[in-house]
Design a protein around this motif. Structure first.
Motif, PDB file in Angstrom:
ATOM      1  N   PRO A   1       0.823  -1.219   0.000  1.00  0.00           N
ATOM      2  CA  PRO A   1       0.000   0.000   0.000  1.00  0.00           C
ATOM      3  C   PRO A   1       0.855   1.267   0.000  1.00  0.00           C
ATOM      4  O   PRO A   1       1.951   1.297   0.567  1.00  0.00           O
ATOM      5  N   ILE A   2       0.333   2.306  -0.614  1.00  0.00           N
ATOM      6  CA  ILE A   2       0.960   3.626  -0.523  1.00  0.00           C
ATOM      7  C   ILE A   2       0.539   4.217   0.824  1.00  0.00           C
ATOM      8  O   ILE A   2      -0.656   4.354   1.089  1.00  0.00           O
ATOM      9  N   PRO A   3       1.496   4.553   1.697  1.00  0.00           N
ATOM     10  CA  PRO A   3       1.175   4.886   3.095  1.00  0.00           C
ATOM     11  C   PRO A   3       0.700   6.326   3.271  1.00  0.00           C
ATOM     12  O   PRO A   3       1.359   7.140   3.913  1.00  0.00           O
ATOM     13  N   VAL A   4      -0.469   6.626   2.715  1.00  0.00           N
ATOM     14  CA  VAL A   4      -0.937   8.012   2.666  1.00  0.00           C
ATOM     15  C   VAL A   4      -2.449   8.076   2.925  1.00  0.00           C
ATOM     16  O   VAL A   4      -3.178   7.180   2.523  1.00  0.00           O
ATOM     17  N   TRP A   5      -2.859   9.157   3.593  1.00  0.00           N
ATOM     18  CA  TRP A   5      -4.282   9.492   3.714  1.00  0.00           C
ATOM     19  C   TRP A   5      -4.452  10.920   3.182  1.00  0.00           C
ATOM     20  O   TRP A   5      -3.478  11.670   3.119  1.00  0.00           O
ATOM     21  N   TYR A   6      -5.696  11.254   2.836  1.00  0.00           N
ATOM     22  CA  TYR A   6      -5.964  12.624   2.376  1.00  0.00           C
ATOM     23  C   TYR A   6      -7.061  13.221   3.244  1.00  0.00           C
ATOM     24  O   TYR A   6      -8.021  12.526   3.616  1.00  0.00           O
ATOM     25  N   CYS A   7      -6.913  14.512   3.549  1.00  0.00           N
ATOM     26  CA  CYS A   7      -7.946  15.209   4.316  1.00  0.00           C
ATOM     27  C   CYS A   7      -9.208  15.287   3.468  1.00  0.00           C
ATOM     28  O   CYS A   7      -9.159  15.681   2.301  1.00  0.00           O
ATOM     29  N   ASP A   8     -10.306  14.900   4.050  1.00  0.00           N
ATOM     30  CA  ASP A   8     -11.573  14.891   3.333  1.00  0.00           C
ATOM     31  C   ASP A   8     -12.001  16.306   2.951  1.00  0.00           C
ATOM     32  O   ASP A   8     -12.657  16.507   1.938  1.00  0.00           O
ATOM     33  N   ASP A   9     -11.623  17.272   3.766  1.00  0.00           N
ATOM     34  CA  ASP A   9     -12.053  18.650   3.533  1.00  0.00           C
ATOM     35  C   ASP A   9     -11.177  19.385   2.547  1.00  0.00           C
ATOM     36  O   ASP A   9     -11.640  19.906   1.541  1.00  0.00           O
ATOM     37  N   CYS A  10      -9.869  19.424   2.838  1.00  0.00           N
ATOM     38  CA  CYS A  10      -8.995  20.270   2.016  1.00  0.00           C
ATOM     39  C   CYS A  10      -8.066  19.466   1.113  1.00  0.00           C
ATOM     40  O   CYS A  10      -7.332  20.037   0.317  1.00  0.00           O
ATOM     41  N   GLY A  11      -8.091  18.123   1.243  1.00  0.00           N
ATOM     42  CA  GLY A  11      -7.284  17.305   0.344  1.00  0.00           C
ATOM     43  C   GLY A  11      -5.835  17.179   0.749  1.00  0.00           C
ATOM     44  O   GLY A  11      -5.047  16.539   0.047  1.00  0.00           O
TER      45      GLY A  11
ATOM     46  N   ALA B   1       5.882   3.855  12.251  1.00  0.00           N
ATOM     47  CA  ALA B   1       4.704   2.985  12.270  1.00  0.00           C
ATOM     48  C   ALA B   1       4.683   1.996  11.101  1.00  0.00           C
ATOM     49  O   ALA B   1       3.830   1.119  11.035  1.00  0.00           O
ATOM     50  N   LEU B   2       5.604   2.129  10.196  1.00  0.00           N
ATOM     51  CA  LEU B   2       5.566   1.312   8.975  1.00  0.00           C
ATOM     52  C   LEU B   2       5.896  -0.153   9.291  1.00  0.00           C
ATOM     53  O   LEU B   2       6.676  -0.401  10.204  1.00  0.00           O
ATOM     54  N   PRO B   3       5.318  -1.105   8.571  1.00  0.00           N
ATOM     55  CA  PRO B   3       4.424  -0.897   7.431  1.00  0.00           C
ATOM     56  C   PRO B   3       2.982  -0.644   7.865  1.00  0.00           C
ATOM     57  O   PRO B   3       2.534  -1.186   8.860  1.00  0.00           O
ATOM     58  N   VAL B   4       2.286   0.174   7.117  1.00  0.00           N
ATOM     59  CA  VAL B   4       0.868   0.430   7.386  1.00  0.00           C
ATOM     60  C   VAL B   4       0.045   0.086   6.149  1.00  0.00           C
ATOM     61  O   VAL B   4       0.568   0.027   5.035  1.00  0.00           O
ATOM     62  N   ASP B   5      -1.231  -0.126   6.385  1.00  0.00           N
ATOM     63  CA  ASP B   5      -2.184  -0.230   5.289  1.00  0.00           C
ATOM     64  C   ASP B   5      -3.267   0.810   5.556  1.00  0.00           C
ATOM     65  O   ASP B   5      -4.081   0.641   6.467  1.00  0.00           O
ATOM     66  N   PRO B   6      -3.271   1.906   4.825  1.00  0.00           N
ATOM     67  CA  PRO B   6      -4.225   2.989   5.101  1.00  0.00           C
ATOM     68  C   PRO B   6      -5.676   2.510   5.097  1.00  0.00           C
ATOM     69  O   PRO B   6      -6.520   3.105   5.760  1.00  0.00           O
ATOM     70  N   LEU B   7      -5.946   1.420   4.368  1.00  0.00           N
ATOM     71  CA  LEU B   7      -7.318   0.915   4.349  1.00  0.00           C
ATOM     72  C   LEU B   7      -7.702   0.334   5.707  1.00  0.00           C
ATOM     73  O   LEU B   7      -8.873   0.276   6.054  1.00  0.00           O
ATOM     74  N   ALA B   8      -6.729  -0.115   6.473  1.00  0.00           N
ATOM     75  CA  ALA B   8      -7.019  -0.743   7.757  1.00  0.00           C
ATOM     76  C   ALA B   8      -6.536   0.100   8.940  1.00  0.00           C
ATOM     77  O   ALA B   8      -7.077  -0.002  10.039  1.00  0.00           O
ATOM     78  N   ASP B   9      -5.516   0.906   8.709  1.00  0.00           N
ATOM     79  CA  ASP B   9      -4.907   1.649   9.815  1.00  0.00           C
ATOM     80  C   ASP B   9      -5.332   3.113   9.807  1.00  0.00           C
ATOM     81  O   ASP B   9      -5.744   3.649   8.775  1.00  0.00           O
TER      82      ASP B   9
ATOM     83  N   PRO C   1      -4.661   7.227  10.266  1.00  0.00           N
ATOM     84  CA  PRO C   1      -3.557   8.163   9.969  1.00  0.00           C
ATOM     85  C   PRO C   1      -2.873   8.590  11.278  1.00  0.00           C
ATOM     86  O   PRO C   1      -3.447   8.434  12.355  1.00  0.00           O
ATOM     87  N   PRO C   2      -1.660   9.137  11.174  1.00  0.00           N
ATOM     88  CA  PRO C   2      -0.909   9.491  12.388  1.00  0.00           C
ATOM     89  C   PRO C   2      -1.422  10.757  13.082  1.00  0.00           C
ATOM     90  O   PRO C   2      -0.885  11.139  14.113  1.00  0.00           O
ATOM     91  N   VAL C   3      -2.418  11.420  12.503  1.00  0.00           N
ATOM     92  CA  VAL C   3      -2.926  12.664  13.126  1.00  0.00           C
ATOM     93  C   VAL C   3      -4.434  12.537  13.373  1.00  0.00           C
ATOM     94  O   VAL C   3      -5.117  11.773  12.695  1.00  0.00           O
ATOM     95  N   ASP C   4      -4.933  13.273  14.376  1.00  0.00           N
ATOM     96  CA  ASP C   4      -6.365  13.284  14.641  1.00  0.00           C
ATOM     97  C   ASP C   4      -7.061  14.375  13.845  1.00  0.00           C
ATOM     98  O   ASP C   4      -8.231  14.275  13.517  1.00  0.00           O
ATOM     99  N   ALA C   5      -6.295  15.437  13.580  1.00  0.00           N
ATOM    100  CA  ALA C   5      -6.889  16.558  12.847  1.00  0.00           C
ATOM    101  C   ALA C   5      -5.952  16.964  11.718  1.00  0.00           C
ATOM    102  O   ALA C   5      -4.735  16.836  11.823  1.00  0.00           O
ATOM    103  N   CYS C   6      -6.545  17.436  10.635  1.00  0.00           N
ATOM    104  CA  CYS C   6      -5.747  17.864   9.481  1.00  0.00           C
ATOM    105  C   CYS C   6      -4.866  19.044   9.891  1.00  0.00           C
ATOM    106  O   CYS C   6      -5.366  20.049  10.402  1.00  0.00           O
TER     107      CYS C   6
ATOM    108  N   SER D   1     -11.298  16.433  10.636  1.00  0.00           N
ATOM    109  CA  SER D   1     -10.886  15.176  11.256  1.00  0.00           C
ATOM    110  C   SER D   1     -11.265  13.941  10.438  1.00  0.00           C
ATOM    111  O   SER D   1     -11.149  12.822  10.910  1.00  0.00           O
ATOM    112  N   ASP D   2     -11.745  14.146   9.220  1.00  0.00           N
ATOM    113  CA  ASP D   2     -12.055  12.981   8.383  1.00  0.00           C
ATOM    114  C   ASP D   2     -11.014  12.819   7.289  1.00  0.00           C
ATOM    115  O   ASP D   2     -10.621  13.800   6.659  1.00  0.00           O
ATOM    116  N   PHE D   3     -10.606  11.582   7.120  1.00  0.00           N
ATOM    117  CA  PHE D   3      -9.532  11.319   6.146  1.00  0.00           C
ATOM    118  C   PHE D   3      -9.935  10.189   5.202  1.00  0.00           C
ATOM    119  O   PHE D   3     -10.654   9.272   5.586  1.00  0.00           O
ATOM    120  N   ARG D   4      -9.445  10.292   3.997  1.00  0.00           N
ATOM    121  CA  ARG D   4      -9.660   9.242   2.998  1.00  0.00           C
ATOM    122  C   ARG D   4      -8.359   8.474   2.850  1.00  0.00           C
ATOM    123  O   ARG D   4      -7.312   9.081   2.617  1.00  0.00           O
TER     124      ARG D   4
END
Ligand code: ZN
Ligand code: ZN
Length: 906
Positions: free
Chosen positions: A436-446, A455-463, A465-470, A476-479
């Motif tokens: 997996p590419i170890p990345v999330w995107y902020c739902d609001d601002c991208g 923390a690696l290895p991670v799977d963003p689909l299951a894990d 993100p390292p922050v609670d807020a963008c 606070s929502d991430f894709r």
């Protein structure tokens, strides 16, 4: 006495006890499997890290991890064996060798294997679950692979293996991604991408390849709405030519070349696309190919790379007519939902119906296909991750120059690849499985949120993100990123995987667990993946470490069949390695594998395997004879120099020469030269010449001082030969070493962990020695031809030729009472005895006259004048004939001529 297989025992002196002696026949079946087991059990090839650290050097090899998807093929056998020559030589010559093994089980091939084997679909599982299943299925195949590789005697250190899917490697792969991102070497962009509609993923430039394709070239009328000067005539049209009329709905403009005077008036005007009716501008651009079709072309988003350039350069609109699966979109109106192929046929029919099709003719051209599935690629606008490369091609080229290339010519392939580079490296793949590419995107601002390195290895689909807020907008929502890495993004890290590259969170720096390995001494690989594996490894390692990963690269060619054709399932000419090793000893297969210069494509040659088999037996027989001729090796001391017989010193000096030469050849990966030189020296100089003499001398010396000199030379030569042959023929040399020389203490005293021979500084006139050997061989033949015993006395022999220093050796070996060397050649009369005609030349030229020519020659009526033969009224050119001569000696005794000497016996 010959050392061939049927000889060697009957009249051997001082034969050791029978149960101690070597068996008469070498039995590779039993011997090879025995040693393959023992080497693994005894960890014979373990990386000796202490020795490496003590000496501050290790010879490290970055071996190619083969794809785990099935069986071993001939290419594997060849490639593994070449690598093994290197590893075995350096293990003996250097303090330590790092020779790891990797399994590439992170690609599509292994995923398909897992689906097939378990009857499942990867879509039905989470990525982690599916990867778990891949690892289970691959484990069985990897065990089989391991057995196969061990059965080829590849001297891998089995404690140092890796799998590209294992968590440790996933961690390194994700670390690499984050490091490049932090260095500003990566970007994510929505832009045209090379796309495989069959695999439904973006691919990179290196994964597309040329394919020839039959298609139709279609001349199509476009209505001219306006010229550059103003409104066009009612029914004015022009013609464009295209192989892809299904792209008409995606047409955004028409281009004319600035030098095209005939169509210059169109520039600045507007055209209407047939059937679909959109009006598009007519623009000029130098990229128009004036040679093909009408010289007026349409630009669609996108048919090819030029379309992409035009789209970007002229800021054209985007019209997407083909989707990710190669299906027509709603933009294609009536053709929506059709495949591109079906739409193409339907549109050609409809163009014909509306009178817009001028001509449709057969056409052959080159298209780009995906190398894995051979589907024609499309260019789609999608969002992908890229490693920036185009801005540093000069540096990567320079990095390539820093490495030593074997063979040198292969550098140009690297160079050409870089010079032809048109895209940055697209590393994201729209596959379900993979790292997996170890990345999330902020739902609001991208905003892009990278995983934390620790923390690696991670799977963003299951894990999470390292922050609670963008950090950018506080949302606070991430894709999660759903894409995975291109497999080359991981396999390009093998030097770092082997060196144990990692992130030390406390020290906040990258570290290496085994820094002594990096940079690697050697990257061995096939020429077909220079642009894939080698180039990407250089890019990644260079960016991460600032260093070129390899001191040198060794590029091997491909294995071909006996007719020099590529082996392929469809041609039915594939020879599986197990078939070869069922019929021949592995050592013989290795002998064959050493037979071609590195880099050249390489035909399978059964003759070479047979020659290899004969060499094994010859080595066995010679060893057996030496064992019979000599005492216990430990009881033989090195004689003082003055006690060394000339012929023994000659053999030791020849041996020095061979050691020096083979060492150079192994260092330079010149295996075929090394193999041929060693074989010929062993077979001709040692077995045929020296060994015969040594036997004779030992017969005569009967345990005296001369015997010690010869026994010492024989044993030294024999041990040296076993070591020199060891990289090529590991089984037979080990068997002989163990039976004759190993110390028998704890653990295996393997020939493969002994030191590579060094020259001992013996000096002798090698040429004189070789001439003396010729003389001895000639006298031996003389005795045999005349029914004399080999130890029969010869009264007098005269020698014309340089044997200075070896006179006594010749006299002793051949029991010559009086040996005289001549300063001048014996008087010899030369008499012409006939003419040998080359009828393949004479026949066509002289036809019916040939009979007369023959008759004239028969009766001696011919004369050679100025390099031509005058005979029967014609003149034959020099290449048509050869004068046959007899040389006779009219003095007392019989004359024998060798290559560099003349003997008079009598
Ligand atoms: Zn594909
Ligand atoms: Zn945000």
């Amino acid at each position: 006495m010959s050392t061939d297989s049927d000889a060697g025992d009957a009249d051997a002196p001082d034969a050791r006890e029978a149960d101690d002696a070597l068996p008469g026949e070498y039995d590779p079946d039993e011997v090879e499997s025995k040693w393959q087991r023992r080497w693994v059990e005894e960890d014979t090839y373990a990386y000796d890290r202490e020795a490496a650290l003590d000496a501050d050097t290790a010879f490290s090899i970055d071996t190619p991890p083969p794809t785990v998807s099935g069986d071993l093929h001939m290419g594997h056998l060849y490639q593994f064996t070449l690598q093994d020559f290197v590893a075995r030589y350096h293990r003996m010559a250097d303090p330590a060798v790092y020779f790891p093994f990797g399994y590439d089980d992170n690609g599509i091939a292994s995923e398909r294997l897992t689906e097939r084997e378990l009857g499942i679909r990867h879509q039905d599982f989470t990525r982690r679950e599916f990867q778990e299943k891949c690892r289970e299925v691959c484990a069985d195949y990897e065990d089989a692979f391991t057995d196969d590789v061990q059965s080829l005697a590849v001297s891998v250190d089995w404690d140092n293996t890796y799998k590209t899917i294992e968590p440790r490697v996933q961690r390194i792969s994700q670390l690499s991604f984050i490091d490049l991102y932090e260095q500003g070497r990566e970007y994510r962009q929505r832009a045209p991408t090379i796309w495989c509609p069959d695999c439904e993923t973006a691919i990179s430039q290196v994964e597309q390849e040329d394919a020839d394709k039959h298609t139709k070239f279609n001349d199509i009328h476009f209505d001219l709405v306006e010229t550059g000067e103003g409104p066009a005539d009612e029914d004015a049209t022009f013609t464009i030519s295209t192989t892809r009329p299904e792209l008409l709905p995606a047409c955004v403009s028409v281009f004319v070349h600035p030098d095209d005077e005939e169509n210059a008036h169109l520039v600045g005007g507007t055209a209407r696309v047939p059937i679909f009716g959109q009006e598009v501008p007519i623009i000029e651009d130098e990229r128009v190919d004036l040679e093909t079709g009408s010289g007026i072309v349409m630009c669609c988003t996108f048919g090819d790379q030029t379309d992409i350039e035009w789209y970007q350069a002229h800021d054209l609109p985007l019209r997407i007519a083909i989707d990710e699966s190669g299906t027509m979109t709603d933009l294609a109106d009536d053709y929506e939902g059709m495949s591109t192929e079906a739409a193409r046929a339907a549109i050609i029919d409809d163009l014909d119906d509306v009178g817009a099709l001028v001509e449709s003719r057969n056409h052959e051209h080159t298209v780009q296909v995906h190398e894995r599935c051979e589907t024609e690629v499309e260019y789609l606008v999608t969002e992908q991750w890229y490693v920036e490369m185009l801005d540093r091609t000069d540096e990567y080229l320079e990095a390539g120059r820093e490495m030593d290339w074997y063979p040198e010519k292969m550098f140009t392939r690297y160079q050409h690849w870089i010079e032809g580079l048109e895209w940055d490296w697209c590393i994201s793949r729209q596959r379900d499985s993979g790292i997996p590419i170890p990345v999330w995107y902020c739902d609001d601002c991208g905003e892009t949120i990278m995983a934390a390195k620790e923390a690696l290895p991670v799977d963003p689909l299951a894990d999470d993100p390292p922050v609670d807020a963008c950090p950018e907008c506080g949302a606070s929502d991430f894709r999660p990123e759903e894409d995975v890495f291109d497999t080359w993004a991981t396999s390009s890290l093998t030097p770092l995987v082997n060196a144990g590259w990692d992130w030390d969170a406390e020290a906040e720096e990258f570290t290496m667990e085994r820094p002594e390995l990096y940079q690697f001494d050697l990257r061995p690989q096939g020429h077909d993946i220079i642009s894939f594996w080698l180039f990407h490894t250089v890019v990644k390692c260079y960016e991460h470490t600032g260093e070129v990963p390899f001191e040198s690269v060794m590029i091997n060619g491909m294995v071909l069949d006996e007719n020099r054709e590529a082996m392929s399932k469809s041609k039915g000419n594939v020879i599986p390695p197990e078939e070869v090793t069922a019929n021949f000893p592995v050592d013989a297969a290795r002998y064959w594998a050493a037979g071609t210069s590195i880099g050249d494509d390489f035909p399978y040659k059964e003759g070479d395997l047979e020659a290899g088999e004969r060499l094994l037996q010859k080595l066995w027989n010679a060893s057996r004879l030496i064992d019979q001729l000599t005492g216990e090796p430990e009881s033989i001391e090195q004689p003082a120099d003055e006690d060394l017989a000339a012929v023994d010193r000659w053999m030791l000096a020849e041996l020095d020469d061979a050691v020096a030469s083979l060492t150079e050849q192994f260092e330079a990966y010149e295996f075929s030269k090394a193999r041929n030189e060693l074989r010929s020296f062993f077979w001709n100089s040692f077995c045929d010449d020296y060994l015969e003499i040594a036997k004779q001398r030992l017969d005569d010396a009967d345990g005296g001082a001369d015997a010690r000199s010869t026994e010492y030379a024989l044993l030294t030569a024999h041990q040296t030969f076993l070591k020199l042959f060891a990289p090529f023929l590991p089984h037979v040399t080990e068997e002989l070493w163990q039976r004759l020389y190993a110390d028998g203490g704890d653990g295996l005293d393997s020939v493969h962990t002994t030191d590579w021979p060094e020259t001992r500084g013996y000096e002798a006139d090698l040429a004189a020695g070789e001439t003396a050997m010729e003389v001895i061989a000639a006298l031996r033949r003389y005795k045999t031809d005349n029914g004399l015993a080999l130890n029969a006395d010869l009264d007098r022999v005269q020698v014309y030729g340089t044997i200075a220093g070896f006179e006594d050796a010749v006299a002793e070996a051949m029991h010559v009472a009086e040996l005289e060397t001549l300063d001048e050649a014996p008087e010899v009369t030369t008499e012409v005895t006939g003419v040998d005609l080359d009828y393949s030349l004479v026949g066509p030229e002289y036809g019916s006259e040939v009979g007369d020519i023959d008759a004239a020659i028969e009766s001696g009526e011919f004369e050679e004048v100025d390099g031509k033969l005058e005979v029967a009224g014609v003149e034959l050119d020099s290449e048509m004939y050869e004068i046959e001569e007899a040389r006779t000696y009219s003095g007392d005794g019989e004359m024998i001529e060798t290559e560099s000497a003349v003997l008079i016996v009598g």
